[in-house]
Design a protein around this motif. Structure first.
Motif, PDB file in Angstrom:
ATOM      1  N   PHE A  65      11.901 -17.498  24.258  1.00 59.74           N
ATOM      2  CA  PHE A  65      13.078 -16.429  24.420  1.00 59.74           C
ATOM      3  C   PHE A  65      14.415 -17.145  24.442  1.00 59.74           C
ATOM      4  O   PHE A  65      14.828 -16.168  23.400  1.00 59.74           O
ATOM      5  CB  PHE A  65      12.988 -16.520  26.248  1.00 59.74           C
ATOM      6  N   PHE A  66      14.692 -18.614  23.809  1.00 63.26           N
ATOM      7  CA  PHE A  66      15.574 -19.104  22.691  1.00 63.26           C
ATOM      8  C   PHE A  66      15.740 -18.436  21.462  1.00 63.26           C
ATOM      9  O   PHE A  66      16.520 -18.442  20.963  1.00 63.26           O
ATOM     10  CB  PHE A  66      15.673 -20.443  23.490  1.00 63.26           C
ATOM     11  N   VAL A  67      14.436 -18.857  20.831  1.00 63.56           N
ATOM     12  CA  VAL A  67      13.987 -19.330  19.233  1.00 63.56           C
ATOM     13  C   VAL A  67      14.073 -17.330  19.251  1.00 63.56           C
ATOM     14  O   VAL A  67      13.916 -17.015  17.239  1.00 63.56           O
ATOM     15  CB  VAL A  67      13.321 -19.824  19.026  1.00 63.56           C
ATOM     16  N   ALA A  68      13.467 -16.427  20.426  1.00 67.40           N
ATOM     17  CA  ALA A  68      13.276 -15.418  20.115  1.00 67.40           C
ATOM     18  C   ALA A  68      14.004 -14.661  19.155  1.00 67.40           C
ATOM     19  O   ALA A  68      15.475 -14.810  19.581  1.00 67.40           O
ATOM     20  CB  ALA A  68      12.758 -14.510  20.936  1.00 67.40           C
ATOM     21  N   LYS A  69      13.715 -13.633  18.318  1.00 68.48           N
ATOM     22  CA  LYS A  69      15.163 -13.007  17.725  1.00 68.48           C
ATOM     23  C   LYS A  69      15.230 -11.244  18.407  1.00 68.48           C
ATOM     24  O   LYS A  69      16.489 -10.899  18.690  1.00 68.48           O
ATOM     25  CB  LYS A  69      14.762 -12.468  16.237  1.00 68.48           C
ATOM     26  N   HIS A  70      14.083 -10.788  19.019  1.00 68.25           N
ATOM     27  CA  HIS A  70      13.617  -9.951  20.116  1.00 68.25           C
ATOM     28  C   HIS A  70      12.774  -9.386  20.832  1.00 68.25           C
ATOM     29  O   HIS A  70      12.241  -9.113  21.050  1.00 68.25           O
ATOM     30  CB  HIS A  70      13.771  -8.397  18.446  1.00 68.25           C
ATOM     31  N   PRO A  71      13.207 -10.378  21.810  1.00 65.38           N
ATOM     32  CA  PRO A  71      12.145 -10.660  23.044  1.00 65.38           C
ATOM     33  C   PRO A  71      11.927  -9.305  24.412  1.00 65.38           C
ATOM     34  O   PRO A  71      13.733  -8.597  24.736  1.00 65.38           O
ATOM     35  CB  PRO A  71      13.141 -11.863  23.866  1.00 65.38           C
ATOM     36  N   ALA A 150       9.548  -6.006  18.765  1.00 64.74           N
ATOM     37  CA  ALA A 150       9.624  -7.007  19.664  1.00 64.74           C
ATOM     38  C   ALA A 150       8.643  -8.098  18.580  1.00 64.74           C
ATOM     39  O   ALA A 150       7.808  -8.332  18.414  1.00 64.74           O
ATOM     40  CB  ALA A 150       9.137  -7.031  20.814  1.00 64.74           C
ATOM     41  N   ASP A 151       9.936  -8.965  18.826  1.00 64.51           N
ATOM     42  CA  ASP A 151       8.666 -10.776  18.441  1.00 64.51           C
ATOM     43  C   ASP A 151       7.701 -11.202  19.531  1.00 64.51           C
ATOM     44  O   ASP A 151       7.236 -12.428  18.837  1.00 64.51           O
ATOM     45  CB  ASP A 151       9.712 -11.293  17.455  1.00 64.51           C
ATOM     46  N   LEU A 152       8.640 -11.760  20.890  1.00 67.82           N
ATOM     47  CA  LEU A 152       8.165 -12.002  21.780  1.00 67.82           C
ATOM     48  C   LEU A 152       7.999 -10.863  23.259  1.00 67.82           C
ATOM     49  O   LEU A 152       9.123  -9.882  23.303  1.00 67.82           O
ATOM     50  CB  LEU A 152       8.837 -13.520  21.596  1.00 67.82           C
ATOM     51  N   VAL A 153       7.221 -10.823  23.794  1.00 71.91           N
ATOM     52  CA  VAL A 153       6.642  -9.690  24.798  1.00 71.91           C
ATOM     53  C   VAL A 153       6.479 -10.708  25.766  1.00 71.91           C
ATOM     54  O   VAL A 153       5.020 -11.686  25.932  1.00 71.91           O
ATOM     55  CB  VAL A 153       5.956  -8.680  24.802  1.00 71.91           C
ATOM     56  N   LEU A 154       6.990 -11.035  26.816  1.00 72.47           N
ATOM     57  CA  LEU A 154       6.533 -11.036  28.485  1.00 72.47           C
ATOM     58  C   LEU A 154       5.371 -10.557  29.398  1.00 72.47           C
ATOM     59  O   LEU A 154       6.359  -9.018  29.709  1.00 72.47           O
ATOM     60  CB  LEU A 154       7.288 -12.496  29.439  1.00 72.47           C
ATOM     61  N   THR A 211      19.354 -25.882  25.283  1.00 79.02           N
ATOM     62  CA  THR A 211      20.135 -25.980  24.238  1.00 79.02           C
ATOM     63  C   THR A 211      19.096 -25.828  23.122  1.00 79.02           C
ATOM     64  O   THR A 211      18.017 -25.934  23.392  1.00 79.02           O
ATOM     65  CB  THR A 211      20.914 -27.259  23.889  1.00 79.02           C
ATOM     66  N   GLN A 212      19.982 -25.432  21.921  1.00 81.76           N
ATOM     67  CA  GLN A 212      18.893 -25.033  21.005  1.00 81.76           C
ATOM     68  C   GLN A 212      18.418 -26.541  20.584  1.00 81.76           C
ATOM     69  O   GLN A 212      16.999 -26.099  20.145  1.00 81.76           O
ATOM     70  CB  GLN A 212      19.741 -24.557  20.020  1.00 81.76           C
TER      71      GLN A 212
END
Lengths: 245, 245
Positions: A65-71, A150-154, A211-212
């Protein structure tokens, strides 16, 4: 229909009753009750706990989730009934948008689930759904500016076909499913084998303090999807070997 | 609500849909759908087959029916929807009486299930139900000249508490349940770990050709209940150990 309080499986029967009531109100599809029962079996086989490998998966989910652009978070009837407030908390921390995604899709159910989520503090993405997923049937519907882009989908408690279609479109797919053998779990980029109301707050908690540099380090060493499946199967096997002792 | 025919679990989804329709008609309780889902999981774990130990259990069941003086079959909503004609065949061969026994009991559901069974050729015992089982709640109801006076009761897909109450009354209890860990299975005199529509015809087939001396010999060497549970657990463990290979 009241459950006798002296019944040894009172809690489990109460949850079923809640889903049954939601079904009678039209929020949950009848088949959603069957799917819930399947989950109950695996929860029991796993020892009614969030096993260590699933905790590790929750940590990886927070990093994704942290690194996703469009979660995005795809929510169906069962998830809305069982975990609306847990979804609201996860959304606040991750900034992910929430879209209602249904196997048994009707506009009426979309609206009821949207209302239920909104009442729990979830911001639900709205718009005109289009046939954008590579699937037959109404399962193909989703929002262009939502799940489609989306680039990430939960996808908690998702149908295997739908999870597979999202993976085919090149998205990272995080699933939450108690069955390590389901097509849903076997399709995921990151399969979380856990009970949804237990593991959503865990993801939220990890995401809160991340953190990143921690996120990047977690993703660098993230296990293969099969590792998470095998860990759950091993837990079940070990429990079965001495359950009648 | 139609199921896409290209869905890989089409058959399983169709059975769910049948139960969902029966529920909407009031024959099956909503919680019955959850219970079915639990069974589906274990059926899958067992390899969607009647395992050899369950075939042996079916042979023992036929022998128990042969020597019983007052055998009964307790039928609930799920069993009626899934296996009414299989119950009719078993009744013809064994001469057992059939009584409708419900966890979520209403007179209306008793009548609907009775009609459904009658239409399939089952002779259903009727009468004024009394609170005769040592249980709280309406689960205590049964017929005095039926289950209460029986020496043997077959309870397919039964609630664990109800199966336990029958055993407490000193009856021989045969259960049919896909979950080898359920209280139902662990309470039985003879736990049959199998899918109900597959194993009922097997019992009927064994019962058709049985002689008295064969029945007595089968019962002399009948395994302990735990043997049947362990055999099912072993099957599941073996399958889990190489399912991801």
């Amino acid at each position: 229909m009241s459950i006798p309080v002296d019944h040894p499986r009172y809690h489990s029967l109460r949850v079923r009753e809640r889903l049954a009531q939601a079904m009678q109100a039209g929020v949950v599809a009848p088949e959603g009750l069957c799917a819930h029962g399947r989950g109950e079996s695996f929860y029991y086989l796993l020892g009614e706990q969030t096993i260590p490998s699933a905790q590790e998966a929750a940590r990886c989910a927070a990093a994704l989730f942290f690194v996703a652009k469009h979660p995005m978070i795809s929510v169906n009837g069962n998830t809305a009934v069982l975990a609306a407030s847990e979804i609201a908390s996860l959304q606040k921390v991750t900034g992910a948008m929430v879209e209602v995604g249904l196997f048994h899709r009707t506009e009426e159910r979309i609206l009821m689930i949207t209302d239920l989520l909104t009442a729990a503090g979830v911001q639900v993405l709205k718009g005109e759904a289009e046939r954008l997923l590579p699937l037959s049937h109404d399962r193909a519907f989703c929002l262009r500016h939502g799940i489609y882009e989306a680039d990430l989908v939960l996808v908690p408690l998702e149908d295997g076909d739908r999870a597979g279609a999202l993976a085919l479109l090149g998205k990272k797919v995080i699933t939450i499913d108690l069955n390590p053998l389901s097509r849903t779990s076997r399709t995921a980029t990151l399969p979380i084998i856990a009970e949804v109301t237990e593991v959503l707050p865990l993801i939220t908690s990890y995401a809160t303090s991340l953190t990143q540099s921690e996120a990047i380090s977690i993703l660098d060493t993230m296990p293969d999807p099969v590792w998470f499946l095998q860990a759950a199967l091993d837990t079940i096997s070990q429990r079965l070997s001495h359950v009648l002792d």
